[in-house]
Design a protein around this motif. Structure first.
Motif, PDB file in Angstrom:
ATOM      1  N   ILE A 258     -12.343 -12.384  -0.159  1.00 23.84           N
ATOM      2  CA  ILE A 258     -11.073 -11.910  -0.735  1.00 23.84           C
ATOM      3  C   ILE A 258     -10.111 -11.655   0.418  1.00 23.84           C
ATOM      4  O   ILE A 258     -10.512 -11.134   1.462  1.00 23.84           O
ATOM      5  N   GLU A 259      -8.860 -12.043   0.214  1.00 25.17           N
ATOM      6  CA  GLU A 259      -7.829 -11.640   1.175  1.00 25.17           C
ATOM      7  C   GLU A 259      -6.588 -11.355   0.361  1.00 25.17           C
ATOM      8  O   GLU A 259      -6.036 -12.261  -0.253  1.00 25.17           O
ATOM      9  N   ARG A 260      -6.178 -10.081   0.299  1.00 26.51           N
ATOM     10  CA  ARG A 260      -5.065  -9.729  -0.587  1.00 26.51           C
ATOM     11  C   ARG A 260      -4.161  -8.684   0.048  1.00 26.51           C
ATOM     12  O   ARG A 260      -4.625  -7.776   0.728  1.00 26.51           O
ATOM     13  N   GLU A 261      -2.885  -8.813  -0.248  1.00 36.40           N
ATOM     14  CA  GLU A 261      -1.916  -7.816   0.228  1.00 36.40           C
ATOM     15  C   GLU A 261      -2.163  -6.491  -0.487  1.00 36.40           C
ATOM     16  O   GLU A 261      -2.381  -6.459  -1.699  1.00 36.40           O
ATOM     17  N   CYS A 262      -2.101  -5.376   0.254  1.00 36.68           N
ATOM     18  CA  CYS A 262      -2.131  -4.049  -0.398  1.00 36.68           C
ATOM     19  C   CYS A 262      -0.693  -3.542  -0.453  1.00 36.68           C
ATOM     20  O   CYS A 262       0.208  -4.151   0.111  1.00 36.68           O
ATOM     21  N   GLU A 263      -0.513  -2.399  -1.118  1.00 33.59           N
ATOM     22  CA  GLU A 263       0.868  -1.956  -1.303  1.00 33.59           C
ATOM     23  C   GLU A 263       1.325  -1.030  -0.191  1.00 33.59           C
ATOM     24  O   GLU A 263       2.350  -0.389  -0.283  1.00 33.59           O
ATOM     25  N   SER A 264       0.504  -0.924   0.869  1.00 31.10           N
ATOM     26  CA  SER A 264       0.881  -0.031   1.952  1.00 31.10           C
ATOM     27  C   SER A 264       0.390  -0.646   3.241  1.00 31.10           C
ATOM     28  O   SER A 264      -0.684  -1.242   3.290  1.00 31.10           O
ATOM     29  N   ALA A 265       1.178  -0.502   4.323  1.00 32.34           N
ATOM     30  CA  ALA A 265       0.700  -0.989   5.619  1.00 32.34           C
ATOM     31  C   ALA A 265      -0.039   0.123   6.347  1.00 32.34           C
ATOM     32  O   ALA A 265      -0.700  -0.105   7.350  1.00 32.34           O
ATOM     33  N   LEU A 266       0.098   1.337   5.835  1.00 33.30           N
ATOM     34  CA  LEU A 266      -0.659   2.459   6.419  1.00 33.30           C
ATOM     35  C   LEU A 266      -2.124   2.306   6.043  1.00 33.30           C
ATOM     36  O   LEU A 266      -2.437   2.015   4.888  1.00 33.30           O
ATOM     37  N   PRO A 267      -3.031   2.520   7.002  1.00 33.11           N
ATOM     38  CA  PRO A 267      -4.447   2.386   6.625  1.00 33.11           C
ATOM     39  C   PRO A 267      -4.856   3.462   5.614  1.00 33.11           C
ATOM     40  O   PRO A 267      -4.357   4.598   5.682  1.00 33.11           O
ATOM     41  N   PRO A 268      -5.731   3.125   4.666  1.00 33.50           N
ATOM     42  CA  PRO A 268      -6.169   4.124   3.679  1.00 33.50           C
ATOM     43  C   PRO A 268      -7.034   5.194   4.350  1.00 33.50           C
ATOM     44  O   PRO A 268      -7.628   4.955   5.405  1.00 33.50           O
ATOM     45  N   GLU A 269      -7.087   6.372   3.725  1.00 29.21           N
ATOM     46  CA  GLU A 269      -7.943   7.443   4.265  1.00 29.21           C
ATOM     47  C   GLU A 269      -9.413   7.103   4.047  1.00 29.21           C
ATOM     48  O   GLU A 269     -10.270   7.428   4.850  1.00 29.21           O
ATOM     49  N   GLN A 270      -9.708   6.487   2.878  1.00 35.08           N
ATOM     50  CA  GLN A 270     -11.098   6.128   2.579  1.00 35.08           C
ATOM     51  C   GLN A 270     -11.130   4.736   1.966  1.00 35.08           C
ATOM     52  O   GLN A 270     -10.191   4.330   1.289  1.00 35.08           O
ATOM     53  N   ILE A 271     -12.234   4.045   2.212  1.00 32.75           N
ATOM     54  CA  ILE A 271     -12.432   2.738   1.598  1.00 32.75           C
ATOM     55  C   ILE A 271     -13.906   2.684   1.189  1.00 32.75           C
ATOM     56  O   ILE A 271     -14.771   3.174   1.919  1.00 32.75           O
ATOM     57  N   ALA A 272     -14.191   2.194  -0.022  1.00 36.94           N
ATOM     58  CA  ALA A 272     -15.582   2.228  -0.509  1.00 36.94           C
ATOM     59  C   ALA A 272     -15.821   1.077  -1.477  1.00 36.94           C
ATOM     60  O   ALA A 272     -14.898   0.635  -2.175  1.00 36.94           O
ATOM     61  N   TRP A 273     -17.048   0.616  -1.512  1.00 38.74           N
ATOM     62  CA  TRP A 273     -17.446  -0.392  -2.502  1.00 38.74           C
ATOM     63  C   TRP A 273     -17.730   0.286  -3.833  1.00 38.74           C
ATOM     64  O   TRP A 273     -18.353   1.356  -3.862  1.00 38.74           O
ATOM     65  N   CYS A 274     -17.280  -0.334  -4.930  1.00 41.90           N
ATOM     66  CA  CYS A 274     -17.619   0.166  -6.266  1.00 41.90           C
ATOM     67  C   CYS A 274     -18.615  -0.819  -6.845  1.00 41.90           C
ATOM     68  O   CYS A 274     -18.240  -1.892  -7.331  1.00 41.90           O
ATOM     69  N   GLY A 275     -19.897  -0.514  -6.764  1.00 39.93           N
ATOM     70  CA  GLY A 275     -20.926  -1.495  -7.122  1.00 39.93           C
ATOM     71  C   GLY A 275     -20.812  -2.661  -6.150  1.00 39.93           C
ATOM     72  O   GLY A 275     -20.608  -2.471  -4.956  1.00 39.93           O
ATOM     73  N   MET A 276     -20.923  -3.899  -6.677  1.00 41.33           N
ATOM     74  CA  MET A 276     -20.784  -5.065  -5.796  1.00 41.33           C
ATOM     75  C   MET A 276     -19.561  -5.898  -6.175  1.00 41.33           C
ATOM     76  O   MET A 276     -19.331  -6.964  -5.616  1.00 41.33           O
ATOM     77  N   ASP A 277     -18.769  -5.409  -7.146  1.00 49.40           N
ATOM     78  CA  ASP A 277     -17.709  -6.266  -7.707  1.00 49.40           C
ATOM     79  C   ASP A 277     -16.312  -5.886  -7.275  1.00 49.40           C
ATOM     80  O   ASP A 277     -15.384  -6.663  -7.445  1.00 49.40           O
ATOM     81  N   ALA A 278     -16.119  -4.663  -6.779  1.00 46.62           N
ATOM     82  CA  ALA A 278     -14.752  -4.224  -6.501  1.00 46.62           C
ATOM     83  C   ALA A 278     -14.754  -3.300  -5.286  1.00 46.62           C
ATOM     84  O   ALA A 278     -15.781  -2.739  -4.921  1.00 46.62           O
ATOM     85  N   VAL A 279     -13.568  -3.165  -4.677  1.00 46.53           N
ATOM     86  CA  VAL A 279     -13.424  -2.282  -3.517  1.00 46.53           C
ATOM     87  C   VAL A 279     -12.351  -1.247  -3.844  1.00 46.53           C
ATOM     88  O   VAL A 279     -11.322  -1.575  -4.434  1.00 46.53           O
ATOM     89  N   LEU A 280     -12.615   0.011  -3.461  1.00 48.14           N
ATOM     90  CA  LEU A 280     -11.649   1.087  -3.694  1.00 48.14           C
ATOM     91  C   LEU A 280     -10.980   1.456  -2.377  1.00 48.14           C
ATOM     92  O   LEU A 280     -11.647   1.588  -1.352  1.00 48.14           O
ATOM     93  N   LEU A 281      -9.648   1.630  -2.430  1.00 49.75           N
ATOM     94  CA  LEU A 281      -8.906   2.090  -1.254  1.00 49.75           C
ATOM     95  C   LEU A 281      -8.145   3.341  -1.681  1.00 49.75           C
ATOM     96  O   LEU A 281      -7.480   3.347  -2.730  1.00 49.75           O
ATOM     97  N   TYR A 282      -8.226   4.401  -0.849  1.00 48.34           N
ATOM     98  CA  TYR A 282      -7.590   5.666  -1.253  1.00 48.34           C
ATOM     99  C   TYR A 282      -6.584   6.131  -0.209  1.00 48.34           C
ATOM    100  O   TYR A 282      -6.915   6.298   0.956  1.00 48.34           O
ATOM    101  N   TRP A 283      -5.318   6.269  -0.665  1.00 52.18           N
ATOM    102  CA  TRP A 283      -4.289   6.937   0.131  1.00 52.18           C
ATOM    103  C   TRP A 283      -4.068   8.300  -0.500  1.00 52.18           C
ATOM    104  O   TRP A 283      -4.606   8.574  -1.565  1.00 52.18           O
ATOM    105  N   ASP A 284      -3.221   9.158   0.098  1.00 53.19           N
ATOM    106  CA  ASP A 284      -3.288  10.561  -0.328  1.00 53.19           C
ATOM    107  C   ASP A 284      -2.919  10.874  -1.777  1.00 53.19           C
ATOM    108  O   ASP A 284      -3.132  11.978  -2.222  1.00 53.19           O
ATOM    109  N   ASP A 285      -2.370   9.925  -2.548  1.00 54.80           N
ATOM    110  CA  ASP A 285      -2.152  10.246  -3.960  1.00 54.80           C
ATOM    111  C   ASP A 285      -2.551   9.085  -4.856  1.00 54.80           C
ATOM    112  O   ASP A 285      -2.500   9.189  -6.069  1.00 54.80           O
ATOM    113  N   MET A 286      -2.979   7.970  -4.229  1.00 50.92           N
ATOM    114  CA  MET A 286      -3.251   6.784  -5.034  1.00 50.92           C
ATOM    115  C   MET A 286      -4.613   6.190  -4.704  1.00 50.92           C
ATOM    116  O   MET A 286      -4.980   6.056  -3.536  1.00 50.92           O
ATOM    117  N   LEU A 287      -5.336   5.853  -5.774  1.00 47.90           N
ATOM    118  CA  LEU A 287      -6.601   5.145  -5.617  1.00 47.90           C
ATOM    119  C   LEU A 287      -6.374   3.741  -6.163  1.00 47.90           C
ATOM    120  O   LEU A 287      -5.917   3.571  -7.287  1.00 47.90           O
TER     121      LEU A 287
END
Length: 602
Positions: A258-287
């Motif tokens: 996968i290679e996709r644009e995110c909505e922020s150029a600031l690095p997320p505070e946390q990044i985690a796999w959700c099972g094996m199908d999706a990835v979660l990125l967390y900034w201070d008010d948005m997941l």
């Protein structure tokens, strides 16, 4: 109908549904995750919280003393202790596979705590170099840790059960790495840990092992990586690039998934796999949840959250709640999707008509007659994935309603699921607070769950579950007896003996000698002697009597058993400890012992 409201809470990520039920409202008071360091264990495990002194915080009516506090997943307090460790600031903390809390401080000392916030001796050191250079960052996995010093040298402890620090190869970097991740030893070719470093101003990932450093992804990366996380099975790497893209590659950085644009150029505070199908990125008010295709799903939060990856989803901890974000299982989708006409949905619907005494129930059943077994199976499976007990019940009722018209369905499948759900509902109770999903439970296994309950001193529940599942109860009763002895310093021996015997007799063939040995170790020799008396196996009883200084009783029990090896064991023990005359006096009264000694002396 209920179906509509069930599916209304789902989110669609391309062609897959996700749901985020609340598992618990958090019961804790005055915990603001923004001001604390937090470590949460997987498999619905406990949460450790300590004030983060690297942030300037206002003390809201709390003492200036820092406390390490442990909670279950529902925010019920388990234990706390004052943090009194020299050695500089706390660099990181994490739970090991056996739920020991490991805390690393700046000088490389590792402090370990059990579930009751008791310090486990001895402390472990990451070694002389970490002490001299200071630890700058660390990464954990199941039972190990890797630390990087302020001079960018790496050291790891592959297994806390044998805590020897091992130096890794020198990555030869000037600047500290932007991000660090590990591939666990069980997923690497060499069987040793591989440490991935995202390097400042360099479009590569360095892979550091004991015997060398590799540069990966030179043809693939356009700039340095800001954040990265390896998938559960060690095969994929999800990373956030310097120019604001989510990049998912194979873990050897040869292929892009996968290679996709995110909505922020600031690095997320946390990044985690959700099972094996999706990835979660967390900034201070948005997941943000992103998959290979389709628009990402947004979840907005007005308070800080912590992502806790599980094998089949991610638990989301905030100040006020614990939620579980997971892909909706196929069986649940087939029943509850709006407008579904699958056999399982029609069976679920038929139960509703049956309850309302409508003839449409019969019509539905006739429609799905050929595929009734799979409809029943889907209802049983969906019940297993539910956290809500009333929905479990309705789905299981639909399954047994369908089973009545179905000759070739395995009858015990429904009973088996009821059994599993009773266990899961018992441990999910907020006071116990272990919100396992059915997949986590199967991966963890019932015996490990029992182990976790007894370590948390939930002996009664552990006993009931092992009895209910037909497992050996000895482990639970032994642990209870030993904990009871440790905790009952003020209870007189005779009274405590009664309490212990009352429970020990529940289990045939239990080792009284092992409980006696624990009593002796806790300085209760008299209680130990009384317990040993109940041990039916002389081979266990006699050596223990010798170790607690009851030689005469040991000789009597050994001769009564008629086991010559045991008699010799006692004879030589007494021979070394007593004067000759006294020794001969002792054995004179016991013909077997006397004859054996004479034949030995010849």
């Amino acid at each position: 109908m209920a179906n509509v409201s069930v599916a209304a809470e789902w989110q669609l990520l391309y062609n897959r549904y996700y749901r985020k039920p609340e598992l618990y409202p958090m019961r804790w008071k005055h915990v603001d995750l923004a001001r604390h360091k937090v470590a949460a264990a997987p498999f619905g495990g406990p949460v450790a919280v300590i004030r983060d002194d690297s942030k300037i915080v206002q003390l809201h009516a709390e003492s200036a003393l820092r406390k390490l506090r442990l909670f279950n997943s529902a925010g019920h307090p388990l234990a706390d202790t004052v943090w009194r460790h020299p050695g500089g600031r706390l660099i990181g903390m994490s739970w090991t596979d056996d739920l020991t809390l490991v805390c690393v401080v700046q000088d490389g000392t590792i402090y370990r705590y059990d579930l009751h916030a008791q310090l486990i001796e001895p402390n472990i050191s990451m070694g002389k170099e970490c002490f001299e250079q200071n630890v700058a960052d660390c990464a954990f996995w199941g039972n190990g840790i890797v630390c990087i010093t302020e001079q960018n040298q790496l050291f790891c402890i592959p297994d806390f059960r044998n805590p020897k620090p091992v130096p890794l190869a020198d990555p030869m970097i000037e600047e500290p790495p932007r991000c660090i991740a590990v591939i666990e030893p069980q997923y690497t070719m060499s069987g040793n840990v591989e440490v991935l470093l995202g390097v400042a101003d360099d479009p590569v990932v360095l892979v550091v092992e004991e015997d060398g450093v590799q540069r990966l992804g030179e043809d693939l990366l356009r700039g340095p990586l800001q954040k990265m996380v390896v998938s559960r099975d060690g095969k994929w790497l999800a990373s956030f690039t310097h120019d604001g893209r989510l990049l998912v590659t194979t873990s050897d950085l040869t292929g892009v998934i996968i290679e996709r644009e995110c909505e922020s150029a600031l690095p997320p505070e946390q990044i985690a796999w959700c099972g094996m199908d999706a990835v979660l990125l967390y900034w201070d008010d948005m997941l943000l949840m992103m998959g290979p295709d389709g628009d990402p799903v947004h979840y907005l939060y007005d308070e800080p959250i912590i992502l806790i990856p599980e094998c089949d989803g991610v638990r989301i901890l905030s100040n006020t709640s614990m939620e579980f974000l997971q892909r909706v299982p196929d069986s649940t989708v087939s029943i509850f999707t709006i407008g579904s006409t699958s056999p399982a949905a029609l069976l679920y619907d038929a139960l509703d008509h049956f309850d309302r005494r409508s003839a449409k129930a019969d019509e539905n059943l006739r429609l799905i007659k050929p595929s009734l077994p799979e409809a029943v199976e889907a209802c049983v499976d969906a019940a297993g994935h539910e956290f809500d007990a009333s929905r479990q019940r309705t789905l299981l009722r639909a399954a047994s309603y369908g089973q009545a018209f179905c000759s070739n369905f395995q009858r015990d499948r429904i009973q088996e699921m009821c059994k599993i759900l009773r266990v899961l509902n018992a441990v999910r109770n907020p006071k116990i607070g272990i919100p396992l999903s059915i997949q986590q439970y199967k991966l963890l296994s019932p015996s490990v769950l029992i182990g976790r309950l007894i370590n948390a001193h939930r002996h009664l529940l552990a006993l009931r579950i092992s009895e209910y599942l037909g497992m050996n109860q000895e482990v639970v009763i032994m642990h209870w007896a030993c904990s009871k002895i440790t905790a009952s310093l003020s209870i007189p021996d005779a009274t405590l003996l009664e309490i212990l015997l009352d429970k020990l007799k529940l289990c045939k063939g239990i080792s009284y000698a092992a409980v006696a040995a624990h009593a002796d170790k806790n300085g209760r020799r008299k209680l130990a002697a009384m317990l040993v008396d109940h041990e039916p196996r002389s081979s266990k009883q006699v050596p223990l009597l010798l170790s607690i200084g009851e030689e005469d009783t040991a000789l009597m029990k050994a001769t009564e058993s008629g086991d010559t090896d045991l008699v010799y064991l006692v004879l030589f023990h007494i021979w070394q400890k007593r004067q000759s005359l006294e020794f001969f006096g002792t054995i004179q009264a016991r013909p077997l012992a006397r004859d054996l000694f004479i034949s030995y002396a010849r």
